[in-house]
Design an enzyme around this catalytic site. Structure first.
Site, PDB file in Angstrom:
ATOM      1  N   HIS A 288       0.828  -1.214   0.000  1.00  0.00           N
ATOM      2  CA  HIS A 288       0.000   0.000   0.000  1.00  0.00           C
ATOM      3  C   HIS A 288       0.858   1.258   0.000  1.00  0.00           C
ATOM      4  O   HIS A 288       1.874   1.343   0.677  1.00  0.00           O
ATOM      5  CB  HIS A 288      -1.032  -0.012   1.134  1.00  0.00           C
ATOM      6  CG  HIS A 288      -0.509   0.123   2.528  1.00  0.00           C
ATOM      7  ND1 HIS A 288      -0.198   1.342   3.090  1.00  0.00           N
ATOM      8  CD2 HIS A 288      -0.280  -0.805   3.495  1.00  0.00           C
ATOM      9  CE1 HIS A 288       0.203   1.157   4.349  1.00  0.00           C
ATOM     10  NE2 HIS A 288       0.177  -0.125   4.614  1.00  0.00           N
ATOM     11  N   ASP A 300       6.104   0.777   6.784  1.00  0.00           N
ATOM     12  CA  ASP A 300       4.659   0.649   6.614  1.00  0.00           C
ATOM     13  C   ASP A 300       4.150   1.715   5.654  1.00  0.00           C
ATOM     14  O   ASP A 300       3.723   2.787   6.106  1.00  0.00           O
ATOM     15  CB  ASP A 300       3.958   0.760   7.970  1.00  0.00           C
ATOM     16  CG  ASP A 300       2.482   0.473   7.909  1.00  0.00           C
ATOM     17  OD1 ASP A 300       2.050  -0.211   6.966  1.00  0.00           O
ATOM     18  OD2 ASP A 300       1.752   0.921   8.802  1.00  0.00           O
ATOM     19  N   GLU A 334      -4.977   2.155   2.539  1.00  0.00           N
ATOM     20  CA  GLU A 334      -5.045   0.999   3.437  1.00  0.00           C
ATOM     21  C   GLU A 334      -5.171   1.435   4.882  1.00  0.00           C
ATOM     22  O   GLU A 334      -5.870   0.803   5.675  1.00  0.00           O
ATOM     23  CB  GLU A 334      -3.799   0.121   3.248  1.00  0.00           C
ATOM     24  CG  GLU A 334      -3.831  -1.181   4.032  1.00  0.00           C
ATOM     25  CD  GLU A 334      -3.357  -1.063   5.485  1.00  0.00           C
ATOM     26  OE1 GLU A 334      -3.659  -1.957   6.285  1.00  0.00           O
ATOM     27  OE2 GLU A 334      -2.678  -0.058   5.799  1.00  0.00           O
ATOM     28  N   GLU A 335      -4.486   2.514   5.252  1.00  0.00           N
ATOM     29  CA  GLU A 335      -4.362   2.856   6.664  1.00  0.00           C
ATOM     30  C   GLU A 335      -5.681   3.254   7.325  1.00  0.00           C
ATOM     31  O   GLU A 335      -5.924   2.887   8.468  1.00  0.00           O
ATOM     32  CB  GLU A 335      -3.341   3.993   6.838  1.00  0.00           C
ATOM     33  CG  GLU A 335      -1.909   3.609   6.513  1.00  0.00           C
ATOM     34  CD  GLU A 335      -1.325   2.582   7.463  1.00  0.00           C
ATOM     35  OE1 GLU A 335      -2.038   2.095   8.365  1.00  0.00           O
ATOM     36  OE2 GLU A 335      -0.141   2.260   7.302  1.00  0.00           O
ATOM     37  N   ASP A 362       2.784  -6.344   3.600  1.00  0.00           N
ATOM     38  CA  ASP A 362       2.447  -5.246   4.519  1.00  0.00           C
ATOM     39  C   ASP A 362       2.812  -5.613   5.954  1.00  0.00           C
ATOM     40  O   ASP A 362       2.051  -5.356   6.878  1.00  0.00           O
ATOM     41  CB  ASP A 362       0.957  -4.905   4.409  1.00  0.00           C
ATOM     42  CG  ASP A 362       0.584  -3.659   5.200  1.00  0.00           C
ATOM     43  OD1 ASP A 362       1.491  -2.867   5.527  1.00  0.00           O
ATOM     44  OD2 ASP A 362      -0.615  -3.480   5.497  1.00  0.00           O
ATOM     45  N   HIS A 434       3.524   3.163  12.557  1.00  0.00           N
ATOM     46  CA  HIS A 434       2.602   4.266  12.877  1.00  0.00           C
ATOM     47  C   HIS A 434       3.212   5.307  13.814  1.00  0.00           C
ATOM     48  O   HIS A 434       2.493   5.980  14.551  1.00  0.00           O
ATOM     49  CB  HIS A 434       1.300   3.735  13.495  1.00  0.00           C
ATOM     50  CG  HIS A 434       0.467   2.911  12.570  1.00  0.00           C
ATOM     51  ND1 HIS A 434      -0.800   2.461  12.910  1.00  0.00           N
ATOM     52  CD2 HIS A 434       0.704   2.442  11.311  1.00  0.00           C
ATOM     53  CE1 HIS A 434      -1.304   1.764  11.906  1.00  0.00           C
ATOM     54  NE2 HIS A 434      -0.396   1.734  10.927  1.00  0.00           N
TER      55      HIS A 434
END
Length: 477
Positions: A288, A300, A334-335, A362, A434
């Site tokens: 992603h 990520d 995606e997030e 991912d 994140h």
């Protein structure tokens, strides 16, 4: 017998040499071709260079942002330069913008006059806003949904803190995914439940390891009409509040001013490397493109996107054409919504019989040990040659699962398309995931090469299999 072995080795060496100059039409999944793919990927820095472009030149890429738009153009341009057929698939995405975020403990038992305690936090995606000047409310600390429900009337008008620690010991022993899933459940569902009970705001203990007073963001499930302020606090600050609560009541002054703007226009980047005799069949390899806004999304999911892009680069350098079309997809959103995966599924739900398999990466750029796949048990034996060729780089494990469970390929998998992903060491992944620390320097270039080798070998193998690996059992949404 010795002469037979010698002749066989000579043919393999000859085939390998001819492959290097693109002059030999080898059987698609023969050992020499697979070894060439593996070895070429292990020598190339191309994917790492594309990851550097994505992280250092574009930076954060939250859906709806200028960074996300720039990333779409950058990846599309790189794939066009390789000669892939590029399509930008339109996707409407959420557009959430982070504002001011601060907090301090302003009342607690034993507080010296004039003293307040700063709390380090970051808003969760989709969070509502406090008034511009913030709000002050009592803090109610819970460690389960049951405990929250038992608090009853105490919750109304309060700031609820879900103090649930990330199980790093579980992550260290190969179960980072379940450890994350447990904590993320509180992050996603907790604020909505708190809102339903009348809370003024909700906080969650950051879901991740490496307790260096770094907050971990992520999506939450608050909805319109009850979109209360929601944030993640650092582990250290969650523990501080729990200790202070033992002494007596405490109050917090909280300021969060994010905005939920109208949905924005964006795109999935789709790059096709056409097949030959089975060109109407597709093997997807993907990651992603969006990231959270706190950092540059190197793990990520920059490594997933760069790894997928590296598949076509590797095959082009070897002048290899697959039987089935290889489709690289850089998914958008995606997030905080998985709108890209859903849009692709809706556009292709009548063509799923032509989707042979889908790969999604991912889980970060840690060391790959092999791959995971949701094939049926009788199909496992057909992957033995692929396992053998990946064994020399320590990536020969095939872990079969009924459900691989990747996010953007999830709709495809639930409809019966077999889904694969790299099997990687994720023990340190949630240290950065994140957070502001998810930057290029955290990615090991050698492991990214190994990652590309696994992704390319697996993609090529699937694109050229004679066996029909069939469909997996459809799952209910």
């Amino acid at each position: 017998m010795k002469s037979v072995i010698k002749n066989s080795l000579s043919l393999t060496v000859l085939a390998t040499s001819l492959l290097a100059v693109g002059a030999y039409a080898a059987p698609a999944n023969d050992p020499a071709t697979l070894a060439q793919i593996r070895d070429n990927a292990m020598k190339s820095d191309w994917a790492y260079e594309r990851l550097a472009d994505l992280t250092d030149l574009v930076g954060p890429r939250l859906s709806g942002s200028a960074g996300a738009a720039a990333a779409v153009e950058q990846v599309a341009d790189a794939m066009r330069k390789l000669g892939a057929k590029v399509t930008l698939q339109p996707v409407k995405v959420p557009h959430w913008v982070r504002g001011a975020e601060s907090a301090e403990l302003v009342e607690y038992t034993g507080r010296p006059a004039g003293i307040t305690q700063k709390v380090v936090l970051t808003a969760l995606g989709g969070s509502g806003a406090t008034p511009a000047a913030g709000l002050t409310a009592p803090v109610v600390i819970v460690r389960s949904f049951e405990e929250l429900k038992a608090k009853g009337a105490q919750v109304k008008g309060s700031i609820v803190l879900f103090d649930v620690a990330f199980d790093q010991e579980m992550a260290n022993r190969g179960h980072a995914g379940p450890a994350y899933g447990h904590g993320a459940g509180f992050r996603f569902a907790g604020p909505k439940l708190a809102a339903d009970m009348g809370a003024a705001a909700a906080l969650v203990r950051s879901v991740g390891g490496a307790d260096y007073r770094i907050p971990h963001t992520g999506a939450t499930g608050v909805v319109e009409g009850a979109r209360i302020p929601a944030a993640a606090v650092t582990s250290e600050d969650a523990m501080l509040m729990s200790r202070l609560s033992v002494r007596g009541p405490l109050k917090m002054h909280l300021t969060l001013t994010p905005q939920n703007l109208p949905d924005a226009d964006s795109f999935n980047v789709i790059a096709d490397w056409p097949g030959t005799d089975k060109a109407d069949e597709v093997v997807i390899v993907s990651g992603h493109l969006d990231s959270w806004d706190l950092a540059t999304g190197a793990h990520d999911d920059g490594t997933g996107v760069a790894g997928a892009m590296g598949v076509i680069d590797t095959l082009k350098k070897l002048n290899l054409k697959p039987r089935r079309t290889i489709r690289v997809i850089a998914w958008m959103n995606e997030e905080n919504g998985t709108r890209g995966g859903k849009a692709y599924f809706e556009a292709n739900k009548d063509k799923l019989d032509k989707h042979f398999a889908a790969i999604e990466s991912d889980s970060g750029g840690g060391r790959p040990f092999g791959f995971i796949g949701s094939v049926t048990p009788p199909m496992v034996k057909y992957f033995a040659p692929l396992k053998d060729v990946l064994e020399p780089i320590g990536a020969g494990i095939f872990e079969r699962r009924d459900i691989a469970g990747a996010a953007d390929t999830g709709p495809l998998e639930r409809a019966g398309v077999p889904v694969f992903e790299p099997l990687v060491d994720s023990s340190a992944y949630f240290n950065y995931h994140h957070t502001p620390a998810d930057t290029l320097d955290k990615v090991n270039p050698y492991e990214l090469k190994r990652h590309v080798a696994v992704m390319t070998s697996l993609t090529w193998y699937l694109a050229n299999m004679d066996e029909n690996i069939g469909r997996v059992a459809p799952q209910q949404d």
